[in-house]
Design an enzyme around this catalytic site. Structure first.
Site, PDB file in Angstrom:
ATOM      1  N   GLU A 188       0.808  -1.224   0.000  1.00 31.10           N
ATOM      2  CA  GLU A 188       0.000   0.000   0.000  1.00 31.10           C
ATOM      3  C   GLU A 188       0.846   1.280   0.000  1.00 31.10           C
ATOM      4  O   GLU A 188       0.325   2.355   0.309  1.00 31.10           O
ATOM      5  CB  GLU A 188      -0.930   0.021   1.212  1.00 31.10           C
ATOM      6  CG  GLU A 188      -2.112  -0.904   1.074  1.00 31.10           C
ATOM      7  CD  GLU A 188      -3.263  -0.475   1.976  1.00 31.10           C
ATOM      8  OE1 GLU A 188      -4.304  -0.071   1.446  1.00 31.10           O
ATOM      9  OE2 GLU A 188      -3.103  -0.541   3.206  1.00 31.10           O
ATOM     10  N   HIS A 239      -1.433   6.047   7.527  1.00 32.02           N
ATOM     11  CA  HIS A 239      -2.568   5.211   7.115  1.00 32.02           C
ATOM     12  C   HIS A 239      -2.877   4.218   8.224  1.00 32.02           C
ATOM     13  O   HIS A 239      -1.961   3.594   8.775  1.00 32.02           O
ATOM     14  CB  HIS A 239      -2.230   4.469   5.818  1.00 32.02           C
ATOM     15  CG  HIS A 239      -3.261   3.441   5.455  1.00 32.02           C
ATOM     16  ND1 HIS A 239      -4.566   3.779   5.159  1.00 32.02           N
ATOM     17  CD2 HIS A 239      -3.192   2.089   5.358  1.00 32.02           C
ATOM     18  CE1 HIS A 239      -5.243   2.678   4.878  1.00 32.02           C
ATOM     19  NE2 HIS A 239      -4.440   1.640   4.998  1.00 32.02           N
ATOM     20  N   HIS A 299      -5.987   1.407  10.202  1.00 26.26           N
ATOM     21  CA  HIS A 299      -7.251   0.661  10.234  1.00 26.26           C
ATOM     22  C   HIS A 299      -7.815   0.696  11.659  1.00 26.26           C
ATOM     23  O   HIS A 299      -8.458  -0.258  12.080  1.00 26.26           O
ATOM     24  CB  HIS A 299      -7.049  -0.801   9.836  1.00 26.26           C
ATOM     25  CG  HIS A 299      -6.286  -1.028   8.568  1.00 26.26           C
ATOM     26  ND1 HIS A 299      -5.601  -2.189   8.297  1.00 26.26           N
ATOM     27  CD2 HIS A 299      -6.109  -0.235   7.481  1.00 26.26           C
ATOM     28  CE1 HIS A 299      -5.037  -2.112   7.103  1.00 26.26           C
ATOM     29  NE2 HIS A 299      -5.310  -0.931   6.596  1.00 26.26           N
ATOM     30  N   HIS A 306     -12.331  -0.014   5.018  1.00 26.79           N
ATOM     31  CA  HIS A 306     -10.886  -0.182   5.069  1.00 26.79           C
ATOM     32  C   HIS A 306     -10.258   0.554   6.264  1.00 26.79           C
ATOM     33  O   HIS A 306      -9.735  -0.095   7.173  1.00 26.79           O
ATOM     34  CB  HIS A 306     -10.312   0.314   3.737  1.00 26.79           C
ATOM     35  CG  HIS A 306      -8.830   0.138   3.587  1.00 26.79           C
ATOM     36  ND1 HIS A 306      -8.180   0.291   2.396  1.00 26.79           N
ATOM     37  CD2 HIS A 306      -7.852  -0.152   4.485  1.00 26.79           C
ATOM     38  CE1 HIS A 306      -6.890   0.090   2.555  1.00 26.79           C
ATOM     39  NE2 HIS A 306      -6.666  -0.180   3.821  1.00 26.79           N
TER      40      HIS A 306
HETATM   41 ZN   LIG Z   1      -4.756  -0.346   4.617  1.00 23.98          ZN
END
Ligand SMILES: [Zn+2]
Length: 280
Positions: free
Chosen positions: A82, A101, A103, A181
Site C-alpha cells: 500500500e 494510514h 485501520h 478499510h
Molecule cells: Zn490499509
C-alpha cells in the site's frame, strides 16, 4: 544543520512515529507512516514489510521515488503493497511531508455506515473542520482483473485516493476515511500528522459514545447531526490553530512513553543510548 544530521533526525522521528502510533492504538501489525525525504523532495521514506512496532533502525526503512513508488535501491527488501497511498499523495501535494494510514477499529464504524458521517465533535479534532469527513470508495475504480481487497496496491488507486483530499498544491482535507478499510491523514510535518492520526481515532471513539448515549436517552433520529453538536466553522478553525500551537507538548510525552517501553527499540534515540550506558 548538515544534510546528514537533518536526515538522521528525520529518521529518528520516523522510527518514533511508528512506535507512537502503535502505542496509541492507531496501527497494529498493519498501518504505516511515511515522510518526505527532508533534503530531497523527490523521495519518500517508510519502513519495509514489518509491523510498525518492530521498526528499530534506518536499515528497516526503504527510500522510494515519489514519481513511481519504486525503491531508490533496486535491491531494497520487500516493502508495503500500500505504499502507493503515500507516493501518490506526496506526488499530488508538494506541501505534504508526512502521511499516516490506519485501520484503527474505533474509526471502522464510520467507514462501514452510510448513515452516520464522522465529524469533529470536540476541540482536539479541530483539524477535521466542521463538515462531515469525506469517505473514499475504491469500488468504482476497480477493473475486471483487479483483486477487490480494498488495498491501495497500485498507482491508479493511489491517484484516486489522493484526489479525494481535494485542493490544489495544498490538500483541502486533513483526513479521508476509506470505505470498508480505514483512514489516511496528511500534514506538512510528522508531529502534526501523528497528532492528527491519534485524535482521529479518539474523535471516532467519542462520537460513537455520544451517539450511543443519545440513543439511550431517547433520540430517535440518528443522522450524525441531531444527537450531538459537531464543531462549528469558527470552532474548527480556532481549535486547529490551538492544537498545532501546542502539539510539541504531547509529542515529548509520546516519545518518552515509547522510549521507556522495552517493546520499542530506536537505535537513533539519544534517550535509549543514555538508558543503555546508564547515564541519565
Ligand atoms: Zn490499509
Amino acid at each position: 544543520m548538515a544534510d546528514s544530521d537533518t536526515l538522521t533526525t528525520a529518521l529518528r522521528d520516523l522510527i518514533w512515529a511508528n512506535h507512537i502510533l502503535h502505542n496509541h492504538g492507531v496501527v497494529d501489525a498493519y498501518g504505516h507512516v511515511s515522510i518526505r525525504h527532508p533534503t530531497d523532495s523527490s523521495v519518500y521514506i517508510m519502513c519495509g514489510y514489518m509491523a510498525p512496532a518492530m521498526v528499530s533502525s534506518p536499515s528497516d526503512l526503504i527510500h522510494y521515488h515519489v514519481s513511481s513508488s519504486d525503491p531508490v535501491d533496486p535491491n531494497a527488501k520487500k516493502g508495503y503493497s500500500e505504499r502507493f497511498i503515500h507516493g501518490e499523495i506526496f506526488r499530488r501535494f508538494p506541501s505534504v511531508n508526512c502521511v499516516v494510514h490506519s485501520h484503527a477499529e474505533e474509526v471502522l464504524p464510520y467507514v462501514v455506515s452510510t448513515q452516520v458521517p464522522m465529524r469533529a465533535v470536540y476541540h482536539m479534532a479541530g483539524f477535521m473542520g466542521s463538515k462531515s469527513v469525506k469517505v473514499f470508495d475504491i469500488d468504482p475504480h476497480y477493473r475486471l482483473e483487479d483483486q477487490r481487497d480494498m488495498l491501495i496496491r497500485n498507482a491508479r488507486f493511489g491517484v484516486a485516493l489522493a484526489a479525494e483530499f481535494g485542493g490544489g498544491e495544498k490538500p483541502e482535507e486533513t483526513v479521508v476515511l476509506m470505505r470498508r478499510h480505514g483512514f489516511t491523514c496528511v500534514a506538512e510535518n510528522l508531529v502534526t500528522a501523528v497528532y492528527r492520526a491519534i485524535y482521529t481515532r479518539i474523535n471516532a471513539e467519542v462520537q460513537t459514545k455520544a451517539l450511543t448515549i443519545a440513543r439511550l436517552s431517547g433520540g430517535d433520529e440518528v443522522n450524525g447531526q441531531g444527537e450531538f453538536e459537531g464543531l462549528t466553522d469558527g470552532q474548527g478553525e480556532g481549535c486547529k490553530i490551538m492544537c498545532e500551537t501546542y502539539q510539541d507538548k504531547p509529542w515529548r510525552l509520546w516519545v518518552k512513553e515509547v522510549e521507556r517501553n522495552p517493546l520499542y527499540d530506536n537505535t537513533l534515540s539519544p534517550g535509549l543510548l543514555r538508558l543503555r550506558t546508564g547515564n541519565s
